[in-house]
Design a protein around this motif. Sequence first.
Motif, short mmCIF file in Angstrom:
data_model
loop_
_atom_site.label_atom_id
_atom_site.label_comp_id
_atom_site.label_asym_id
_atom_site.label_seq_id
_atom_site.Cartn_x
_atom_site.Cartn_y
_atom_site.Cartn_z
N LYS A 169 -5.01 10.07 8.57
CA LYS A 169 -6.44 9.75 8.57
C LYS A 169 -6.73 8.46 7.81
O LYS A 169 -7.71 7.77 8.11
N GLU A 170 -5.91 8.17 6.81
CA GLU A 170 -6.07 6.95 6.02
C GLU A 170 -4.76 6.17 6.11
O GLU A 170 -3.85 6.40 5.31
N PRO A 171 -4.63 5.29 7.08
CA PRO A 171 -3.36 4.57 7.27
C PRO A 171 -2.92 3.86 6.00
O PRO A 171 -3.74 3.25 5.30
N PRO A 172 -1.64 3.95 5.66
CA PRO A 172 -1.15 3.30 4.43
C PRO A 172 -1.43 1.80 4.38
O PRO A 172 -1.64 1.25 3.31
N MET A 173 -1.48 1.14 5.54
CA MET A 173 -1.75 -0.29 5.54
C MET A 173 -3.14 -0.59 5.00
O MET A 173 -3.36 -1.59 4.32
N GLY A 174 -4.09 0.28 5.31
CA GLY A 174 -5.44 0.09 4.78
C GLY A 174 -5.47 0.26 3.27
O GLY A 174 -6.13 -0.52 2.55
N THR A 175 -4.75 1.26 2.77
CA THR A 175 -4.69 1.48 1.33
C THR A 175 -3.97 0.33 0.63
O THR A 175 -4.38 -0.13 -0.44
N VAL A 176 -2.90 -0.15 1.25
CA VAL A 176 -2.15 -1.27 0.68
C VAL A 176 -3.02 -2.52 0.63
O VAL A 176 -3.03 -3.26 -0.37
N ASN A 177 -3.76 -2.79 1.70
CA ASN A 177 -4.64 -3.96 1.71
C ASN A 177 -5.71 -3.86 0.63
O ASN A 177 -6.07 -4.86 0.01
N THR A 178 -6.21 -2.65 0.42
CA THR A 178 -7.20 -2.46 -0.65
C THR A 178 -6.60 -2.77 -2.01
O THR A 178 -7.20 -3.48 -2.83
N ALA A 179 -5.40 -2.25 -2.25
CA ALA A 179 -4.74 -2.48 -3.54
C ALA A 179 -4.44 -3.97 -3.76
O ALA A 179 -4.66 -4.51 -4.85
N LEU A 180 -3.95 -4.64 -2.72
CA LEU A 180 -3.62 -6.06 -2.86
C LEU A 180 -4.87 -6.91 -3.10
O LEU A 180 -4.85 -7.85 -3.89
N SER A 181 -5.96 -6.57 -2.42
CA SER A 181 -7.18 -7.35 -2.62
C SER A 181 -7.75 -7.13 -4.01
O SER A 181 -8.28 -8.06 -4.63
N VAL A 182 -7.61 -5.91 -4.53
CA VAL A 182 -8.09 -5.64 -5.89
C VAL A 182 -7.23 -6.37 -6.92
O VAL A 182 -7.73 -6.96 -7.88
N MET A 183 -5.92 -6.36 -6.70
CA MET A 183 -5.02 -7.04 -7.64
C MET A 183 -5.21 -8.56 -7.63
O MET A 183 -4.89 -9.24 -8.61
N ALA A 184 -5.75 -9.07 -6.54
CA ALA A 184 -5.96 -10.52 -6.42
C ALA A 184 -7.33 -10.96 -6.93
O ALA A 184 -7.71 -12.12 -6.76
N TYR A 185 -8.07 -10.04 -7.55
CA TYR A 185 -9.38 -10.41 -8.10
C TYR A 185 -9.25 -11.60 -9.04
O TYR A 185 -8.23 -11.76 -9.72
N ASP A 186 -10.29 -12.40 -9.09
CA ASP A 186 -10.34 -13.51 -10.04
C ASP A 186 -10.72 -12.95 -11.41
O ASP A 186 -11.85 -13.11 -11.89
N TYR A 187 -9.77 -12.29 -12.02
CA TYR A 187 -9.99 -11.59 -13.29
C TYR A 187 -8.68 -11.64 -14.06
O TYR A 187 -7.60 -11.62 -13.46
N PRO A 188 -8.74 -11.72 -15.39
CA PRO A 188 -7.48 -11.78 -16.15
C PRO A 188 -6.56 -10.61 -15.80
O PRO A 188 -6.96 -9.45 -15.93
N PRO A 189 -5.36 -10.87 -15.35
CA PRO A 189 -4.46 -9.78 -14.91
C PRO A 189 -4.19 -8.75 -16.00
O PRO A 189 -4.05 -7.56 -15.72
N GLU A 190 -4.11 -9.21 -17.25
CA GLU A 190 -3.82 -8.27 -18.33
C GLU A 190 -5.00 -7.36 -18.65
O GLU A 190 -4.85 -6.37 -19.38
N LYS A 191 -6.17 -7.68 -18.09
CA LYS A 191 -7.37 -6.87 -18.35
C LYS A 191 -7.65 -5.87 -17.23
O LYS A 191 -8.55 -5.04 -17.36
N ALA A 192 -6.93 -5.97 -16.13
CA ALA A 192 -7.19 -5.10 -14.97
C ALA A 192 -5.98 -4.21 -14.71
O ALA A 192 -4.85 -4.68 -14.66
N SER A 193 -6.25 -2.93 -14.55
CA SER A 193 -5.20 -1.95 -14.21
C SER A 193 -5.59 -1.25 -12.92
O SER A 193 -6.72 -0.78 -12.79
N VAL A 194 -4.66 -1.20 -11.99
CA VAL A 194 -4.91 -0.58 -10.68
C VAL A 194 -4.05 0.68 -10.57
O VAL A 194 -2.83 0.63 -10.77
N TYR A 195 -4.69 1.79 -10.26
CA TYR A 195 -3.99 3.07 -10.11
C TYR A 195 -4.20 3.57 -8.68
O TYR A 195 -5.32 3.53 -8.16
N VAL A 196 -3.13 4.05 -8.08
CA VAL A 196 -3.20 4.62 -6.73
C VAL A 196 -2.86 6.10 -6.82
O VAL A 196 -1.79 6.46 -7.33
N SER A 197 -3.77 6.93 -6.36
CA SER A 197 -3.56 8.37 -6.37
C SER A 197 -3.38 8.86 -4.94
O SER A 197 -4.30 8.79 -4.13
#
Length: 202
Positions: free
Chosen positions: A115-143
């Motif tokens: 129902k939720e293709p992994p490619m969609g979840t992966v694209n979401t995670a990659l776009s969040v990790m690419a935010y214009d924000y200090p990398p050490e200040k952002a933590s991404v968790y996938v459940s």
Amino acid sequence: MTMEGRITQQPLPLHAYKLLRRTTLNRLFMAVHTVGILALLYHHVHTLLFTTSSITFSLLLLLSDVVLAFIWGCSQAFHFRPIRRCELLHNLKEAVEEKDFPAVDIFICTADPHKEPPMGTVNTALSVMAYDYPPEKASVYVSDDGGAQATLFAFMEAAKFARHWLPFCRDNQLVERCPQAYFSSTSYSSPAAEADRLKVIS
């Protein structure tokens, strides 16, 4: 200006707003509606004071209209002064130092890879990790509640791709940072050679 005569610099605004055109019409409608409500309440009060029959029914009508008028009045706060806000992101780094940025935790939830293709979840995670924000200040968790092997494999491959994608986004200051959306959009043209190489990797 301070007491010592020194000029203090005003902090840069982080947002701006504009009053919408429909404000005047909204207020005119509210005024007409308010007059109607007051006339109705006056009618109820007049009926209660001068009626010769049972006042129970008239009292119930008055109470119900008072409650409805109160609910309507509370809802008009959103229409009295409608505005449209816009963020002034270019002032953020000048107003606040990066070391003072708050730490952000971002949770991405998924369950069923059908129902939720992994490619969609992966694209979401990659776009969040690419935010214009200090990398050490952002933590991404996938459940992944489903514990699917397909999702795990997709993220293992995404981790390899992220080593190329994240620097590419920062170096070229991309606005569209979701890989799938970027490669399917018309903006996919600027750094042609490197973008083509990334598309092959993805």
